[in-house]
Motif scaffolding. Structure first.
Motif, PDB file in Angstrom:
ATOM      1  N   UNK A 255       0.845  -1.183   0.000  1.00 30.61           N
ATOM      2  CA  UNK A 255       0.000   0.000   0.000  1.00 30.61           C
ATOM      3  C   UNK A 255       0.881   1.235   0.000  1.00 30.61           C
ATOM      4  N   UNK A 261       7.130   6.060   1.790  1.00 30.49           N
ATOM      5  CA  UNK A 261       7.539   6.175   3.190  1.00 30.49           C
ATOM      6  C   UNK A 261       6.464   5.670   4.146  1.00 30.49           C
ATOM      7  N   UNK A 263       4.142   2.828   6.116  1.00 30.34           N
ATOM      8  CA  UNK A 263       4.441   1.491   6.635  1.00 30.34           C
ATOM      9  C   UNK A 263       4.135   0.430   5.573  1.00 30.34           C
ATOM     10  N   UNK A 265       2.416  -2.095   4.523  1.00 28.79           N
ATOM     11  CA  UNK A 265       1.218  -2.931   4.588  1.00 28.79           C
ATOM     12  C   UNK A 265       1.017  -3.635   3.251  1.00 28.79           C
ATOM     13  N   UNK A 285       1.287  -6.534   7.974  1.00 27.34           N
ATOM     14  CA  UNK A 285       2.284  -5.454   8.040  1.00 27.34           C
ATOM     15  C   UNK A 285       3.669  -6.101   8.046  1.00 27.34           C
ATOM     16  N   UNK A 295      11.199  -0.734   7.496  1.00 24.12           N
ATOM     17  CA  UNK A 295      10.520   0.389   8.138  1.00 24.12           C
ATOM     18  C   UNK A 295       9.347   0.880   7.310  1.00 24.12           C
ATOM     19  N   UNK A 318       3.236  -8.755  10.859  1.00 24.89           N
ATOM     20  CA  UNK A 318       2.335  -8.627  12.001  1.00 24.89           C
ATOM     21  C   UNK A 318       0.928  -8.787  11.459  1.00 24.89           C
TER      22      UNK A 318
ATOM     23  N   UNK B  70      10.061  -0.914  16.411  1.00 18.80           N
ATOM     24  CA  UNK B  70       8.806  -0.185  16.322  1.00 18.80           C
ATOM     25  C   UNK B  70       8.552   0.231  14.887  1.00 18.80           C
ATOM     26  N   UNK B  71       7.376  -0.075  14.395  1.00 19.15           N
ATOM     27  CA  UNK B  71       6.929   0.570  13.172  1.00 19.15           C
ATOM     28  C   UNK B  71       5.922   1.603  13.639  1.00 19.15           C
ATOM     29  N   UNK B  73       4.121   5.710  12.993  1.00 14.10           N
ATOM     30  CA  UNK B  73       3.818   6.746  11.998  1.00 14.10           C
ATOM     31  C   UNK B  73       3.798   8.085  12.692  1.00 14.10           C
ATOM     32  N   UNK B  83      -3.970   5.740   8.404  1.00 16.51           N
ATOM     33  CA  UNK B  83      -2.659   5.291   8.870  1.00 16.51           C
ATOM     34  C   UNK B  83      -1.704   5.022   7.718  1.00 16.51           C
ATOM     35  N   UNK B  84      -2.211   4.389   6.691  1.00 14.71           N
ATOM     36  CA  UNK B  84      -1.332   3.947   5.623  1.00 14.71           C
ATOM     37  C   UNK B  84      -0.851   5.068   4.721  1.00 14.71           C
ATOM     38  N   UNK B  88       6.189   6.445   7.759  1.00 15.67           N
ATOM     39  CA  UNK B  88       6.604   5.502   8.791  1.00 15.67           C
ATOM     40  C   UNK B  88       7.881   5.983   9.454  1.00 15.67           C
ATOM     41  N   UNK B 117       2.326   1.691  15.321  1.00 17.71           N
ATOM     42  CA  UNK B 117       1.337   0.786  14.726  1.00 17.71           C
ATOM     43  C   UNK B 117       1.681  -0.655  15.034  1.00 17.71           C
ATOM     44  N   UNK B 118       2.970  -0.915  15.216  1.00 19.52           N
ATOM     45  CA  UNK B 118       3.378  -2.270  15.587  1.00 19.52           C
ATOM     46  C   UNK B 118       4.632  -2.191  16.430  1.00 19.52           C
ATOM     47  N   UNK B 119       4.614  -2.851  17.570  1.00 18.83           N
ATOM     48  CA  UNK B 119       5.812  -2.932  18.408  1.00 18.83           C
ATOM     49  C   UNK B 119       6.155  -4.411  18.527  1.00 18.83           C
TER      50      UNK B 119
END
Lengths: 346, 401
Positions: A255, A261, A263, A265, A285, A295, A318, B70-71, B73, B83-84, B88, B117-119
Motif C-alpha cells: 500500500x 515512506x 508502513x 502494509x 504489516x 521500516x 504482524x 517499532x513501526x 507513523x 494510517x497507511x 513511517x 502501529x506495531x511494536x
C-alpha cells in the motif's frame, strides 16, 4: 551500607585471586608492551578532506603491513611506513579486499617485530580492548603510538548508507566503546593477552543511532585475506549486483500509492501467486524481509531488488496480535518471455 | 579518562560484599555465576577481574534485556483510518523485563511524537512477540510495554542508597544486535541529577542502549538509560559520545509501576512560582505567581517566603526545585511559608502538570501584563503621594524594578 551475610561467589573469587600490590601487575600495560612494537605509522598525501596519515601493523616479520583502505591509499603515489624504531620505508600496495575494507602493504625488510592475527570469534562482550594507533599523528619517528582502552560491546552489521565508503562492509563488525580518532584507523585492536582481535575501522557515523561508532574489522575474516595474499592467489573480484536483466520480486502489492515512506502494509497478494500460496495475506504489516528490518515500503523495495530469484526468502509480518514468519519464493519479473507479474508502481 | 582510575572501583568491588542477585526474591534465580574454580587465573591484574565482571553481568542479565522494533507513523492530522498514508518512523531500541508476566520498561524517546502501529519485542531466546504500549512517565522519559508471556527472568534492582559515585556502571543494549546484548562500561559519575530524577554515568549511552539497563558490578539494575538534559527534556541526544549519560533509578520506576501499567501518563509537576535569585530570606523568595497554576490556587502570594516542603527545610531555590522535581503531577505537597511576620502552612496543594509550551507562553504573557499593571499602580500611588505632600520624593529604594 547494608551488608548481606551471603557473599557473592564472584566477589569472593576476586577477593582471593587478585590481592596484587597497587604497583604490581597491570594487564593493560602487559598487552600494550606485547603489541606496540608491531604498530606502524603510515603517511601519504592529503586527499581532499581525508587526512594523509593512518596506522597499520606488521603481520609478518618480512614486512607485510595490514591496514584499512581509504582514499589516501588510492590517491597517494607514495606511502611511507615508519616503524616503531623510527626507520622509514617506502611501501608497496599489494592487495585490497573491498568487502572487508582491508589493505595489505609490503616493505622490503626482515626480522621485524610483528603481531599475527588472533582469534576474534572467542571475544565475549564486555572484554577489554586496546586500540593502538597514531590518532592526529601525535607520534612521529620512534615515538610510541597511542593506546586507548574500552570494552568490546558486541558484533553487529554496520548498516552503512549507500554513499558511505563502508557500504561494502557487510560482515558483522566488532563494536567498541573506546573512542576512535582520525588517523588511528588501520591500527590493531588487541585483547588483554595482546592478541590482535581486529583492525580499527575509519570514523563512521551510524545512520541508526546518529552517533560516531567505533568499530573494528574482526581478525577471523582477515586471516583468509592475508593467507590468500601470501599464497599469491588472484585478487577477488568485487561482487557485482544482480544482472541488469533480472528483476527479483515477491509479487506482493504494497500500500504505497501515496508515499513509499508509508508502513509496509500488504495491499494485495495476486491470486495463485507463490506469496499467496505461502499464506501471505492482505493487511499484513511487513516487519522484516530477508533478515533485514523493514521500516517502510521503500525499505521493502530496496531489499527486494537484491534478492535472488529461484531462492526462498523469509518475511516477518504482524497480523492482528501475532507475528508470523512466512517463506516466500523469489521470482524474476523482468520483461522477457511471458508478461511480468502485476507489481506495485516503481 | 576513567580507565586510569581503575584500581579504585575494583577495590570497591572487593570490599563491598553485596547480596547475590541470584538469591533475590524478585524473580526466578539467575543462571549461576561461573564457578570460581573453573578459571584459575594466576594472579590476575585488576583489569582482568573487571573484565570478568563485565562479561558475567552481561551474561547473567542478558535474558532480561529485550530488543524492541517499532513501526510507527508520524502523529498525523488525519483520522486513524488514514494510517497507511502517513510516513513511517521506524526504530530499534532496548527494554528491560520488570515482571515475570511481561511488563517491560523502555525509553519513551522512541515513542515521542509518533503513533506506534506495531511494536515487536524480541526475547533473548529468539521469541518474537507483539507488544502493547501501556503508560508513560513523561517526567522521566520512561514508557511501559506489555507482552503476553510467563515465567520471564526479572533482575534485582539496586537499592537507591547503594548507587554510589565511582562504582562500575555497565550499560546493556539490544538495539544494534538482537543476538547478544551490547556492553558499554563506565562508572557512576553522579547521583541525583536532573532534579534528583537521574543517575549520571560516563558509560557511553546512545540509541544503541537507550531503554536498556545500567547495572552495577553485582548484576543489579541501577537504572534505565534514557536521553535527558539538565532542562529535563530529551535534548540529551546532544550529549551523545560526550561521556555524560543519564539513567532513571529502577527503584523510582518500580514505585510508579502500578500506575504506569494501568496506562497512566505521569507528567512533570509544576507549582508555578517565580523566585528572586538576588534575595534570600532563609528560604525561597516568591517573586511571582503564574496565573492558573497550583501556586495561585493554593493562595501563595508574591513576597511569600517558602520555608518547608512536606516538613523538609528549604534553604534555597535549587533545593526547592530538586524536591519538586522528585514529585510528579497529581502529587500533593504541604508548604510552610512566612508572609510578613506571619507563619502559615498551606496543606494538600495538588501539583498540576507542567504546562505545554504554548500554555507556558500565555502564562508568561499574562504574568508580564500583571507586572505592568502593578508598576502603573505603583507609579500612580507615588504621584498621588507626591501631590499630597507637595514635595518631590525619591522613590523608595526597595520598590524599584
Amino acid at each position: 551500607m547494608k551488608r548481606a551475610a551471603g557473599v557473592s561467589a564472584l566477589a569472593l573469587a576476586f577477593a582471593l585471586g587478585s590481592r596484587v600490590p597497587s604497583s604490581g601487575a597491570n594487564d593493560f600495560r602487559d598487552a600494550i608492551d606485547r603489541a606496540m612494537p608491531a604498530v606502524v605509522k603510515l603517511y601519504g598525501a592529503k586527499a581532499g578532506r581525508v587526512a594523509g596519515f593512518a596506522s597499520g601493523f606488521l603481520v609478518r616479520p618480512d614486512g607485510w603491513i595490514l591496514t584499512v583502505d581509504s582514499v589516501m591509499f588510492t590517491q597517494s603515489p607514495r606511502i611511507t611506513a615508519v616503524l616503531s624504531d623510527g626507520r622509514e620505508f617506502e611501501s608497496e600496495i599489494k592487495r585490497r579486499d573491498p568487502s572487508l575494507g582491508a589493505l595489505l602493504l609490503k616493505i622490503s625488510a626482515k626480522d621485524l617485530p610483528f603481531r599475527p592475527l588472533g582469534n576474534s570469534a572467542s571475544l565475549k562482550p564486555g572484554a577489554w580492548v586496546i586500540l593502538l594507533g597514531n590518532p592526529f599523528k601525535l607520534a612521529s619517528g620512534a615515538d610510541p603510538c597511542s593506546a586507548t582502552v574500552g570494552v568490546f560491546s558486541g558484533t553487529a552489521p554496520l548498516d552503512a548508507p549507500e554513499d558511505a565508503l563502508e557500504k561494502a562492509i557487510r560482515i558483522p563488525v566488532l563494536l567498541l566503546d573506546a573512542p576512535n580518532n582520525p588517523g588511528a584507523y588501520g591500527g590493531p585492536v588487541v585483547n588483554l593477552d595482546g592478541e590482535v582481535v581486529g583492525v580499527e575501522g575509519r570514523l563512521f557515523t551510524s545512520p541508526l543511532t546518529n552517533t560516531q561508532v567505533s568499530f573494528a574489522i574482526p581478525s577471523d575474516p582477515l586471516k583468509a585475506f592475508l593467507e590468500d595474499a601470501l599464497a599469491g592467489k588472484a585478487e577477488p573480484v568485487a561482487p557485482s549486483g544482480p544482472a541488469p536483466d533480472v528483476r527479483p520480486s515477491l509479487r506482493v502489492l504494497l500500500f504505497d500509492a501515496v508515499s513509499g515512506k508509508a508502513p509496509a502494509y500488504v495491499d494485495a497478494v495476486p491470486r495463485g501467486s507463490p506469496a499467496a500460496a505461502a499464506g501471505l495475506k492482505e493487511n499484513d504489516l511487513v516487519l522484516e524481509l530477508d533478515g533485514q528490518k523493514v521500516n517502510d515500503c521503500d525499505g521493502f523495495r530496496q531489499i527486494e531488488k537484491r534478492l535472488r530469484p529461484g531462492a526462498k526468502t523469509a518475511l516477518k509480518v504482524r497480523r492482528g496480535d501475532q507475528i508470523l514468519r512466512i517463506e516466500v519464493p523469489v521470482v524474476d519479473v523482468a520483461p522477457k518471455g511471458p508478461g511480468p507479474g502485476k507489481e506495485g508502481k516503481k | 579518562m576513567i580507565r586510569t582510575i581503575l584500581p579504585v572501583p575494583i577495590l570497591f568491588l572487593l570490599l563491598a560484599a553485596a547480596p547475590d542477585p541470584g538469591a533475590s526474591p524478585a524473580g526466578p534465580p539467575a543462571p549461576a555465576a561461573p564457578a570460581p574454580s573453573a578459571a584459575p587465573a594466576p594472579a590476575p591484574g585488576a583489569e582482568r577481574a573487571a573484565e570478568r565482571v563485565f562479561q558475567d553481568v552481561a551474561e547473567r542479565l542478558g535474558p532480561s534485556v529485550v530488543s524492541i522494533d517499532t513501526v510507527a507513523i508520524e502523529k498525523g492530522l488525519r483520522p486513524d483510518k488514514a494510517i497507511r498514508f502517513r510516513r513511517a518512523e521506524g526504530g530499534a531500541s532496548t527494554g528491560l523485563i520488570v515482571s515475570q508476566d511481561g511488563l517491560i520498561v523502555a525509553s519513551a524517546f522512541f515513542f515521542k511524537d509518533v503513533e506506534a502501529v506495531a511494536i515487536r519485542v524480541r526475547l533473548h531466546d529468539g521469541r518474537e512477540l507483539p507488544a502493547k504500549m501501556l503508560g508513560r512517565d513523561v517526567s522521566r522519559g520512561i514508557a511501559v510495554l506489555k507482552i503476553e508471556a510467563k515465567g520471564l527472568f526479572v533482575p534485582a534492582a539496586c537499592p537507591r542508597d547503594e548507587i554510589k559515585v565511582g562504582r562500575w556502571a555497565i550499560a546493556l543494549g539490544r538495539a544494534l544486535s538482537a543476538d547478544r546484548p551490547t556492553v558499554h562500561a563506565g562508572i557512576v559519575s553522579a547521583i541525583n541529577r536532573i532534579s534528583g530524577r537521574a543517575i549520571q554515568t560516563d558509560a557511553p549511552l546512545s540509541p544503541a542502549n537507550y531503554g536498556g539497563p545500567l547495572a552495577d558490578a553485582e548484576g543489579r539494575i541501577m537504572g534505565i538509560c534514557v536521553p535527558l538534559s539538565q532542562h529535563g527534556d530529551e535534548a540529551g541526544a546532544a550529549m551523545y559520545d560526550s561521556g555524560i549519560g543519564f539513567a532513571i533509578p529502577l527503584a523510582d520506576i518500580l514505585a510508579q509501576l502500578p500506575r504506569l501499567s494501568k496506562g497512566d501518563v505521569i507528567r512533570v509537576a509544576f507549582l508555578g512560582i517565580q523566585f528572586d535569585p538576588e534575595r534570600n530570606s532563609g528560604g525561597v523568595d516568591v517573586s511571582g505567581i503564574f496565573p492558573g497554576s497550583s501556586a495561585e490556587g493554593a493562595g501563595l502570594q508574591k513576597r511569600d517566603v517558602i520555608l518547608e516542603l512536606d516538613g523538609k527545610r528549604i534553604d534555597n531555590f535549587f533545593q526547592f526545585q530538586f524536591e519538586i522535581g522528585r514529585r510528579v503531577a497529581g502529587d500533593k505537597v504541604d508548604l510552610k511559608i512566612r508572609r510578613g511576620a506571619e507563619y502559615k502552612t498551606l496543606r494538600g496543594i495538588e501539583l498540576k502538570p507542567m504546562p505545554e509550551a504554548e500554555e507556558l507562553v500565555k502564562m508568561v504573557e499574562e504574568q508580564i501584563r500583571r507586572k505592568r499593571e502593578d508598576q502603573m499602580d505603583m507609579l500612580r500611588r507615588m504621584l498621588e503621594e507626591q501631590k499630597r505632600r507637595g514635595i518631590p520624593d525619591p522613590p523608595p529604594p526597595d520598590e524599584e524594578e
